[in-house]
Enzyme design. Structure first.
Site, PDB file in Angstrom:
ATOM      1  N   SER A  14       0.839  -1.230   0.063  1.00  0.00           N
ATOM      2  CA  SER A  14      -0.036  -0.129  -0.075  1.00  0.00           C
ATOM      3  C   SER A  14       0.702   1.269  -0.094  1.00  0.00           C
ATOM      4  O   SER A  14       1.971   1.346   0.292  1.00  0.00           O
ATOM      5  CB  SER A  14      -0.981   0.114   1.047  1.00  0.00           C
ATOM      6  N   ASP A  56       5.312 -10.105   9.316  1.00  0.00           N
ATOM      7  CA  ASP A  56       4.851  -9.039  10.094  1.00  0.00           C
ATOM      8  C   ASP A  56       5.940  -8.392  10.741  1.00  0.00           C
ATOM      9  O   ASP A  56       6.451  -9.183  11.544  1.00  0.00           O
ATOM     10  CB  ASP A  56       3.918  -9.638  11.028  1.00  0.00           C
ATOM     11  N   VAL A  57       5.976  -7.087  10.533  1.00  0.00           N
ATOM     12  CA  VAL A  57       7.291  -6.602  11.146  1.00  0.00           C
ATOM     13  C   VAL A  57       7.449  -6.442  12.667  1.00  0.00           C
ATOM     14  O   VAL A  57       8.654  -6.183  13.275  1.00  0.00           O
ATOM     15  CB  VAL A  57       7.699  -4.984  10.629  1.00  0.00           C
ATOM     16  N   TYR A 149       2.137   7.791  17.754  1.00  0.00           N
ATOM     17  CA  TYR A 149       2.674   7.637  16.496  1.00  0.00           C
ATOM     18  C   TYR A 149       3.820   8.860  16.573  1.00  0.00           C
ATOM     19  O   TYR A 149       4.994   8.742  16.050  1.00  0.00           O
ATOM     20  CB  TYR A 149       1.564   8.282  15.502  1.00  0.00           C
ATOM     21  N   THR A 184      -2.101   8.600   0.619  1.00  0.00           N
ATOM     22  CA  THR A 184      -2.323   7.243   0.842  1.00  0.00           C
ATOM     23  C   THR A 184      -3.351   6.793   1.612  1.00  0.00           C
ATOM     24  O   THR A 184      -4.097   7.593   2.376  1.00  0.00           O
ATOM     25  CB  THR A 184      -0.830   6.877   1.507  1.00  0.00           C
ATOM     26  N   PRO A 185      -3.725   5.691   1.720  1.00  0.00           N
ATOM     27  CA  PRO A 185      -4.738   5.100   2.556  1.00  0.00           C
ATOM     28  C   PRO A 185      -4.677   5.602   4.051  1.00  0.00           C
ATOM     29  O   PRO A 185      -5.437   5.859   4.752  1.00  0.00           O
ATOM     30  CB  PRO A 185      -4.651   3.654   2.331  1.00  0.00           C
ATOM     31  N   MET A 186      -3.393   5.639   4.479  1.00  0.00           N
ATOM     32  CA  MET A 186      -3.323   5.973   5.751  1.00  0.00           C
ATOM     33  C   MET A 186      -3.700   7.424   5.930  1.00  0.00           C
ATOM     34  O   MET A 186      -4.334   7.474   7.287  1.00  0.00           O
ATOM     35  CB  MET A 186      -1.873   6.053   6.307  1.00  0.00           C
TER      36      MET A 186
HETATM   37  N1  LIG Z   1       0.822   8.897   4.485  1.00  0.00           N
HETATM   38  C1  LIG Z   1       1.231   9.976   5.064  1.00  0.00           C
HETATM   39  O1  LIG Z   1       0.842  11.024   5.114  1.00  0.00           O
HETATM   40  C2  LIG Z   1       2.728   9.552   5.931  1.00  0.00           C
HETATM   41  C3  LIG Z   1       3.160  10.799   6.699  1.00  0.00           C
HETATM   42  C4  LIG Z   1       4.279  10.593   7.074  1.00  0.00           C
HETATM   43  C5  LIG Z   1       5.174   9.246   7.338  1.00  0.00           C
HETATM   44  N2  LIG Z   1       4.222   8.543   6.806  1.00  0.00           N
HETATM   45  C6  LIG Z   1       4.783   6.929   6.855  1.00  0.00           C
HETATM   46  O2  LIG Z   1       4.895   6.298   5.675  1.00  0.00           O
HETATM   47  C7  LIG Z   1       5.048   4.991   5.905  1.00  0.00           C
HETATM   48  C8  LIG Z   1       3.961   4.231   4.901  1.00  0.00           C
HETATM   49  O3  LIG Z   1       2.714   4.731   5.023  1.00  0.00           O
HETATM   50  P1  LIG Z   1       1.576   5.059   3.962  1.00  0.00           P
HETATM   51  O4  LIG Z   1       1.211   6.318   4.110  1.00  0.00           O
HETATM   52  O5  LIG Z   1       2.032   4.300   2.786  1.00  0.00           O
HETATM   53  O6  LIG Z   1       0.574   4.015   4.774  1.00  0.00           O
HETATM   54  P2  LIG Z   1      -0.292   2.834   4.287  1.00  0.00           P
HETATM   55  O7  LIG Z   1      -1.316   2.426   5.116  1.00  0.00           O
HETATM   56  O8  LIG Z   1      -0.748   3.158   2.657  1.00  0.00           O
HETATM   57  O9  LIG Z   1       0.723   1.348   3.978  1.00  0.00           O
HETATM   58  C9  LIG Z   1       1.072   1.005   5.448  1.00  0.00           C
HETATM   59  C10 LIG Z   1       1.599  -0.453   4.858  1.00  0.00           C
HETATM   60  O10 LIG Z   1       2.198  -0.892   6.102  1.00  0.00           O
HETATM   61  C11 LIG Z   1       1.667  -2.250   6.319  1.00  0.00           C
HETATM   62  N3  LIG Z   1       1.671  -2.614   7.663  1.00  0.00           N
HETATM   63  C12 LIG Z   1       1.165  -2.194   8.795  1.00  0.00           C
HETATM   64  N4  LIG Z   1       1.553  -2.965  10.091  1.00  0.00           N
HETATM   65  C13 LIG Z   1       2.399  -3.804   9.617  1.00  0.00           C
HETATM   66  C14 LIG Z   1       2.930  -4.887  10.014  1.00  0.00           C
HETATM   67  N5  LIG Z   1       3.148  -4.954  11.415  1.00  0.00           N
HETATM   68  N6  LIG Z   1       3.824  -5.769   9.410  1.00  0.00           N
HETATM   69  C15 LIG Z   1       4.141  -5.553   7.927  1.00  0.00           C
HETATM   70  N7  LIG Z   1       3.452  -4.470   7.369  1.00  0.00           N
HETATM   71  C16 LIG Z   1       2.700  -3.701   8.130  1.00  0.00           C
HETATM   72  C17 LIG Z   1       0.334  -2.280   5.919  1.00  0.00           C
HETATM   73  O11 LIG Z   1      -0.379  -3.481   5.745  1.00  0.00           O
HETATM   74  C18 LIG Z   1       0.377  -1.393   4.833  1.00  0.00           C
HETATM   75  O12 LIG Z   1       0.455  -1.894   3.409  1.00  0.00           O
HETATM   76  C19 LIG Z   1       4.587   4.638   7.386  1.00  0.00           C
HETATM   77  O13 LIG Z   1       5.639   4.310   8.205  1.00  0.00           O
HETATM   78  C20 LIG Z   1       4.049   5.941   7.781  1.00  0.00           C
HETATM   79  O14 LIG Z   1       4.193   6.108   9.241  1.00  0.00           O
HETATM   80  C21 LIG Z   1       3.073   8.193   5.994  1.00  0.00           C
END
Ligand SMILES: NC(=O)c1ccc[n+]([C@@H]2O[C@H](COP(=O)([O-])OP(=O)(O)OC[C@H]3O[C@@H](n4cnc5c(N)ncnc54)[C@H](O)[C@@H]3O)[C@@H](O)[C@H]2O)c1
Length: 244
Positions: A14, A56-57, A149, A184-186
């Site tokens: 994702s 799973d991390v 977070y 992103t979905p998050m």
């Molecule tokens: N989207 C934002 O605005 C944003 C901003 C700053 C930082 N981030 C960081 O970027 C990274 C990616 O986020 P994203 O926006 O792509 O989110 P997302 O939710 O689209 O993707 C996150 C992915 O991590 C996987 N995941 C969650 N827990 C897990 C686990 N225990 N083991 C393995 N995989 C796991 C999920 O299944 C998912 O596919 C994250 O660390 C997030 O904190 C995102």
């Protein structure tokens, strides 16, 4: 002919992880995609031409099995990008359950440690490698209703620095990227909320969230030989958020 860099991307099903896996494959990396079971990993096999291994991390033996599976298949690991992460619903710390706090820490910081440690155990003896941890702008500044977070992402930044100090002399570089809001979905709920989305846009000097590819390209740079003297750094990819 130069052999392909073998690079693992966690959270690859994702958002940023997915974009990074596809971006790196296009740049000639041999990509290993990983995410939780039951996520959409399957399609990435076709999109990246690499392999997918569920892990799973938060779970030590699953992370170690991911590394072993990669080394068994390709014989080395050149890059690791840890995108796996979670952000629970926004809530004041007074109402945050211990379960939410601990699961966020377990995923975002313990997960980063397990993933980086496992990669380092291969990269250090190999004498080369590049690890990119995904932090956040919240690695360095606060944000309302987001104590777990924010604490986890601050720890990711310090983990990256500590590992860079330990491993750079062995040819292993470690860096942290700090994305601002990314589509992103998050972040979907925030970016679709009529009030919050306007606030986020106004708060960001560039006036928009990043597209996942704009973080992926920063990951690709830090993994590349163009970044050969860059280690222990924090690279915000934030449209100017931290400059304001
Ligand atoms: N989207 C934002 O605005 C944003 C901003 C700053 C930082 N981030 C960081 O970027 C990274 C990616 O986020 P994203 O926006 O792509 O989110 P997302 O939710 O689209 O993707 C996150 C992915 O991590 C996987 N995941 C969650 N827990 C897990 C686990 N225990 N083991 C393995 N995989 C796991 C999920 O299944 C998912 O596919 C994250 O660390 C997030 O904190 C995102």
């Amino acid at each position: 002919m130069k052999s392909k860099k073998v690079t693992i991307v966690t959270g690859a099903a994702s958002g940023i992880g997915r974009a990074t896996a596809i971006f790196l494959a296009k740049r000639g990396h041999q990509v290993v995609c990983t995410d939780l079971p039951a996520t959409k990993l399957g399609e990435l096999q076709e999109l990246t031409g690499g392999i997918c291994i569920e892990a799973d991390v938060r779970i030590e033996f699953e992370v170690d099995a991911l590394i072993k599976g990669t080394v068994d298949k390709y014989g080395r690991i050149d890059g690791m990008v840890n995108c796996a992460g979670i952000e629970e619903n926004f809530v004041d710390a007074r109402d945050m359950t211990l379960e939410v706090f601990e699961n966020t820490m377990r995923t975002n910081i313990t997960g980063s440690f397990l993933v980086a440690r496992a990669a380092g155990r291969v990269m250090v003896p190999q004498g080369s490698g590049s690890i990119v941890l995904i932090g956040s702008i919240l690695s360095t500044v606060g944000y309302g209703g987001n104590a777990a977070y924010t604490a986890s992402k601050g720890a990711v930044l310090q983990l990256g620095k500590a590992l860079a100090v330990d491993w750079s002399k062995f040819g292993v570089r470690v860096n942290v990227i700090g994305p601002g809001p990314v589509a992103t979905p998050m972040s979907k709920a925030s970016l679709e909320d009529p009030v919050k989305s306007v606030w986020l846009r106004d708060r960001t000097p560039m006036g928009r969230p990043a597209q996942p590819n704009e973080v992926a390209s920063a990951c690709a740079f830090l993994l590349s030989d163009d970044a050969s003297y860059i280690t222990g750094t924090y690279l915000p990819v934030d449209g100017g958020w931290l400059a304001l």
